[in-house]
Design an enzyme around this catalytic site. Structure first.
Site, PDB file in Angstrom:
ATOM      1  N   ASP A   8       0.797  -1.251   0.000  1.00 18.05           N
ATOM      2  CA  ASP A   8       0.000   0.000   0.000  1.00 18.05           C
ATOM      3  C   ASP A   8       0.823   1.291   0.000  1.00 18.05           C
ATOM      4  O   ASP A   8       0.541   2.206   0.796  1.00 18.05           O
ATOM      5  CB  ASP A   8      -0.964   0.020   1.201  1.00 18.05           C
ATOM      6  CG  ASP A   8      -1.971  -1.122   1.174  1.00 18.05           C
ATOM      7  OD1 ASP A   8      -1.915  -1.943   0.253  1.00 18.05           O
ATOM      8  OD2 ASP A   8      -2.808  -1.188   2.094  1.00 18.05           O
ATOM      9  N   ASP A  46      -4.527  -0.916  -1.879  1.00 10.16           N
ATOM     10  CA  ASP A  46      -5.823  -0.745  -1.215  1.00 10.16           C
ATOM     11  C   ASP A  46      -6.738  -0.136  -2.289  1.00 10.16           C
ATOM     12  O   ASP A  46      -6.382   0.871  -2.912  1.00 10.16           O
ATOM     13  CB  ASP A  46      -5.628   0.210  -0.019  1.00 10.16           C
ATOM     14  CG  ASP A  46      -6.560  -0.081   1.147  1.00 10.16           C
ATOM     15  OD1 ASP A  46      -6.905  -1.259   1.374  1.00 10.16           O
ATOM     16  OD2 ASP A  46      -6.939   0.885   1.860  1.00 10.16           O
ATOM     17  N   HIS A  81     -10.618   6.872   1.527  1.00 10.09           N
ATOM     18  CA  HIS A  81      -9.231   6.723   1.048  1.00 10.09           C
ATOM     19  C   HIS A  81      -9.160   5.642  -0.017  1.00 10.09           C
ATOM     20  O   HIS A  81      -9.998   4.744  -0.063  1.00 10.09           O
ATOM     21  CB  HIS A  81      -8.284   6.380   2.210  1.00 10.09           C
ATOM     22  CG  HIS A  81      -8.563   5.035   2.809  1.00 10.09           C
ATOM     23  ND1 HIS A  81      -9.559   4.833   3.749  1.00 10.09           N
ATOM     24  CD2 HIS A  81      -8.011   3.819   2.587  1.00 10.09           C
ATOM     25  CE1 HIS A  81      -9.592   3.554   4.075  1.00 10.09           C
ATOM     26  NE2 HIS A  81      -8.677   2.905   3.386  1.00 10.09           N
ATOM     27  N   LYS A 106      -6.924  -5.109  -2.849  1.00 13.10           N
ATOM     28  CA  LYS A 106      -7.587  -5.578  -1.634  1.00 13.10           C
ATOM     29  C   LYS A 106      -8.580  -4.515  -1.153  1.00 13.10           C
ATOM     30  O   LYS A 106      -8.457  -3.353  -1.517  1.00 13.10           O
ATOM     31  CB  LYS A 106      -6.562  -5.892  -0.546  1.00 13.10           C
ATOM     32  CG  LYS A 106      -5.748  -4.695  -0.107  1.00 13.10           C
ATOM     33  CD  LYS A 106      -4.567  -5.183   0.705  1.00 13.10           C
ATOM     34  CE  LYS A 106      -3.891  -4.069   1.431  1.00 13.10           C
ATOM     35  NZ  LYS A 106      -4.782  -3.272   2.297  1.00 13.10           N
ATOM     36  N   CYS A 151      -1.902  -2.481   7.680  1.00 16.01           N
ATOM     37  CA  CYS A 151      -1.777  -3.395   6.547  1.00 16.01           C
ATOM     38  C   CYS A 151      -0.439  -4.117   6.493  1.00 16.01           C
ATOM     39  O   CYS A 151      -0.378  -5.299   6.143  1.00 16.01           O
ATOM     40  CB  CYS A 151      -2.083  -2.643   5.254  1.00 16.01           C
ATOM     41  SG  CYS A 151      -3.831  -2.165   5.212  1.00 16.01           S
TER      42      CYS A 151
HETATM   43  C1  VGL Z   1      -4.681   0.824   5.717  1.00 17.25           C
HETATM   44  C2  VGL Z   1      -6.303   1.672   7.110  1.00 17.25           C
HETATM   45  C3  VGL Z   1      -7.265   1.467   6.146  1.00 17.25           C
HETATM   46  C4  VGL Z   1      -3.242   0.492   5.499  1.00 17.25           C
HETATM   47  C5  VGL Z   1      -5.645   0.601   4.747  1.00 17.25           C
HETATM   48  O1  VGL Z   1      -2.811   0.372   4.335  1.00 17.25           O
HETATM   49  O2  VGL Z   1      -2.512   0.325   6.511  1.00 17.25           O
HETATM   50  N1  VGL Z   1      -5.025   1.348   6.895  1.00 17.25           N
HETATM   51  N2  VGL Z   1      -6.916   0.937   4.968  1.00 17.25           N
HETATM   52 ZN    ZN Z   2      -8.316   0.891   3.362  1.00 14.72          ZN
END
Ligand code: VGL
Ligand code: ZN
Length: 199
Positions: A8, A46, A81, A106, A151
């Site tokens: 991510d 993400d 996001h 994901k 993540c």
């Molecule tokens: C993530 C919160 C929500 C991450 C992804 O990549 O750590 N954190 N979605």
């Molecule tokens: Zn997320």
């Protein structure tokens, strides 16, 4: 075979993004510098639909940071996001994508979040990443990226516990959201306890 998993490294998790990780951009030169040391490089992205259940905006009256039940699982509510095809969902332009041979999405199902790059949060469906690496003959993985307390952590835990990969997390390759100031340290401890080699 040793794979590098880039977790991510997307604009929304970098300074200026909607769910920014403080100094998240500082890991990128380090990561670019180690890529050539691996047999395989893959990335997770993400990739949420606009109606995703992890967005506070989809739960009228609820605030960012509140925890709700989403289909029976605890879910922290986040700002919007990494919406599919948005600028925020793109990989950082500073990240060298040259050697990335496969990208795994994901968080595409609105009803369940996916912190790990290998499975959703209920371990109901895999993303295909773990199976892909197994099929390529990978036995060892190094996880870098964002965020250390979400993540990245859950990807490393699934890599070691669900797939039995020898799993490394170099501290220089990750930064934490730190909703609580000690979340980074706690995440490193949790990974170590599970058998992840934190260096
Ligand atoms: C993530 C919160 C929500 C991450 C992804 O990549 O750590 N954190 N979605
Ligand atoms: Zn997320």
């Amino acid at each position: 075979m040793h794979a590098l998993i880039l977790v991510d490294i997307q604009n929304d998790f970098l300074p200026g993004g909607s769910l920014e990780v403080k100094a998240g951009d500082e890991i990128i030169p380090y990561i670019n510098g180690i890529m050539a040391d691996f047999d395989i490089v893959v990335a997770t992205q993400d990739w949420h639909p606009m109606d995703h259940g992890s967005f506070a905006s989809n739960h009228p009256g609820k605030n960012i940071g509140e925890v709700i039940k989403l289909e029976g699982l605890d879910q922290i509510l986040w700002p919007d996001h990494c919406i599919q095809h948005s600028k925020g969902a793109e990989f950082s332009r500073d990240l060298d994508m040259h050697r990335v041979q496969m990208i795994f999405h994901k968080g595409t199902d609105p009803k369940i979040d996916s912190y790990s790059g290998l499975y959703d949060n209920g371990h109901l469906k895999s993303t295909g990443l773990g199976e892909y690496l197994k099929a390529e003959g990978v036995t060892e993985v190094t996880c870098v990226g964002l965020a250390a307390d979400y993540c990245l952590k859950f990807t490393a835990l699934d890599a070691v516990k669900k797939f039995g990969f020898k799993t490394h997390v170099p501290v220089k390759g990750t930064k934490a959201v730190n909703i609580n100031p000690d979340d980074f340290a706690k995440s490193l401890e949790e990974m170590k306890k599970a058998g992840v080699i934190v260096s």
